[in-house]
Design a protein around this motif. Structure first.
Motif, PDB file in Angstrom:
ATOM      1  N   GLY A  84      54.811  66.955  47.012  1.00  0.00           N
ATOM      2  CA  GLY A  84      55.722  67.589  47.959  1.00  0.00           C
ATOM      3  C   GLY A  84      56.999  68.109  47.334  1.00  0.00           C
ATOM      4  N   LEU A  85      57.767  67.241  46.686  1.00  0.00           N
ATOM      5  CA  LEU A  85      59.034  67.680  46.093  1.00  0.00           C
ATOM      6  C   LEU A  85      58.811  68.680  44.969  1.00  0.00           C
ATOM      7  CD1 LEU A  85      61.150  64.403  46.020  1.00  0.00           C
ATOM      8  CD2 LEU A  85      61.441  66.396  47.502  1.00  0.00           C
ATOM      9  N   TRP A  86      57.755  68.489  44.201  1.00  0.00           N
ATOM     10  CA  TRP A  86      57.439  69.444  43.133  1.00  0.00           C
ATOM     11  C   TRP A  86      57.155  70.817  43.737  1.00  0.00           C
ATOM     12  CZ3 TRP A  86      53.054  72.369  42.156  1.00  0.00           C
ATOM     13  CH2 TRP A  86      53.062  73.059  40.932  1.00  0.00           C
ATOM     14  N   LEU A  87      56.330  70.845  44.780  1.00  0.00           N
ATOM     15  CA  LEU A  87      55.975  72.104  45.427  1.00  0.00           C
ATOM     16  C   LEU A  87      57.216  72.781  46.013  1.00  0.00           C
ATOM     17  CD1 LEU A  87      53.776  74.090  46.303  1.00  0.00           C
ATOM     18  CD2 LEU A  87      53.479  72.701  48.366  1.00  0.00           C
ATOM     19  N   VAL A  88      58.079  72.003  46.645  1.00  0.00           N
ATOM     20  CA  VAL A  88      59.302  72.552  47.216  1.00  0.00           C
ATOM     21  C   VAL A  88      60.120  73.260  46.141  1.00  0.00           C
ATOM     22  CG1 VAL A  88      61.539  71.899  48.213  1.00  0.00           C
ATOM     23  CG2 VAL A  88      59.414  70.955  49.150  1.00  0.00           C
ATOM     24  N   GLN A  89      60.239  72.643  44.976  1.00  0.00           N
ATOM     25  CA  GLN A  89      61.036  73.236  43.903  1.00  0.00           C
ATOM     26  C   GLN A  89      60.364  74.472  43.303  1.00  0.00           C
ATOM     27  OE1 GLN A  89      63.323  70.843  41.398  1.00  0.00           O
ATOM     28  NE2 GLN A  89      64.268  70.043  43.235  1.00  0.00           N
ATOM     29  N   GLN A  90      59.065  74.595  43.444  1.00  0.00           N
ATOM     30  CA  GLN A  90      58.378  75.791  42.971  1.00  0.00           C
ATOM     31  C   GLN A  90      58.549  76.950  43.941  1.00  0.00           C
ATOM     32  OE1 GLN A  90      57.194  75.458  39.806  1.00  0.00           O
ATOM     33  NE2 GLN A  90      58.016  73.427  40.194  1.00  0.00           N
ATOM     34  N   LEU A  91      58.642  76.636  45.239  1.00  0.00           N
ATOM     35  CA  LEU A  91      58.690  77.669  46.275  1.00  0.00           C
ATOM     36  C   LEU A  91      60.097  78.096  46.666  1.00  0.00           C
ATOM     37  CD1 LEU A  91      55.902  76.308  48.641  1.00  0.00           C
ATOM     38  CD2 LEU A  91      55.741  78.257  47.062  1.00  0.00           C
ATOM     39  N   CYS A  92      61.098  77.289  46.332  1.00  0.00           N
ATOM     40  CA  CYS A  92      62.465  77.573  46.755  1.00  0.00           C
ATOM     41  C   CYS A  92      63.408  77.260  45.603  1.00  0.00           C
ATOM     42  CB  CYS A  92      62.793  76.724  47.977  1.00  0.00           C
ATOM     43  SG  CYS A  92      64.404  77.064  48.687  1.00  0.00           S
TER      44      CYS A  92
END
Length: 122
Positions: A84-92
């Motif tokens: 989750g947090l990894w994905l968030v940092q990739q998308l935003c």
């Protein structure tokens, strides 16, 4: 959750984001809200602050905070969850996380313009 996603997408489109960037921002917000609900006490307070050319979303929970050893990195392919947090940092690109024993506050912002596409893939 569906209402939150629709409101975020509408605000991002109104701010001038291209549809694919609005979708990426919405996915990032969705991940943060789901994490807050699952790991932060069962509920999340979501604040949407649109402005001309930008959108800011703040997600607050009342859980015990994010443990110090949790870092936003991509887990191995065999690990269930933890993306989750990894994905968030990739998308935003603009994400801040403040955590304490009283809970966690995650703020995500996006600005319309030609350089809003995330380039990072750590």
């Amino acid at each position: 959750m569906a209402d939150v996603r629709h409101r975020v997408t509408r605000a991002a489109l109104r701010a001038g984001l291209a549809p694919e960037h609005a979708e990426q921002f919405t996915i990032a917000v969705n991940e943060v809200v789901i994490n807050a609900i699952q790991h932060g006490g069962g509920a999340a307070d979501v604040t949407l602050a649109p402005a001309p050319g930008t959108v800011t979303v703040t997600v607050r929970d009342s859980g015990g905070g994010i443990p110090a050893n949790v870092t936003p990195r991509l887990p191995t392919p065999h690990t269930l969850g933890g993306r989750g947090l990894w994905l968030v940092q990739q998308l935003c690109r603009d994400v801040t996380v403040h955590t304490s024993d009283a809970g966690t506050v995650v703020t995500l912002s996006v600005t319309a313009g030609p350089d809003v596409t995330p380039e990072r893939l750590d």
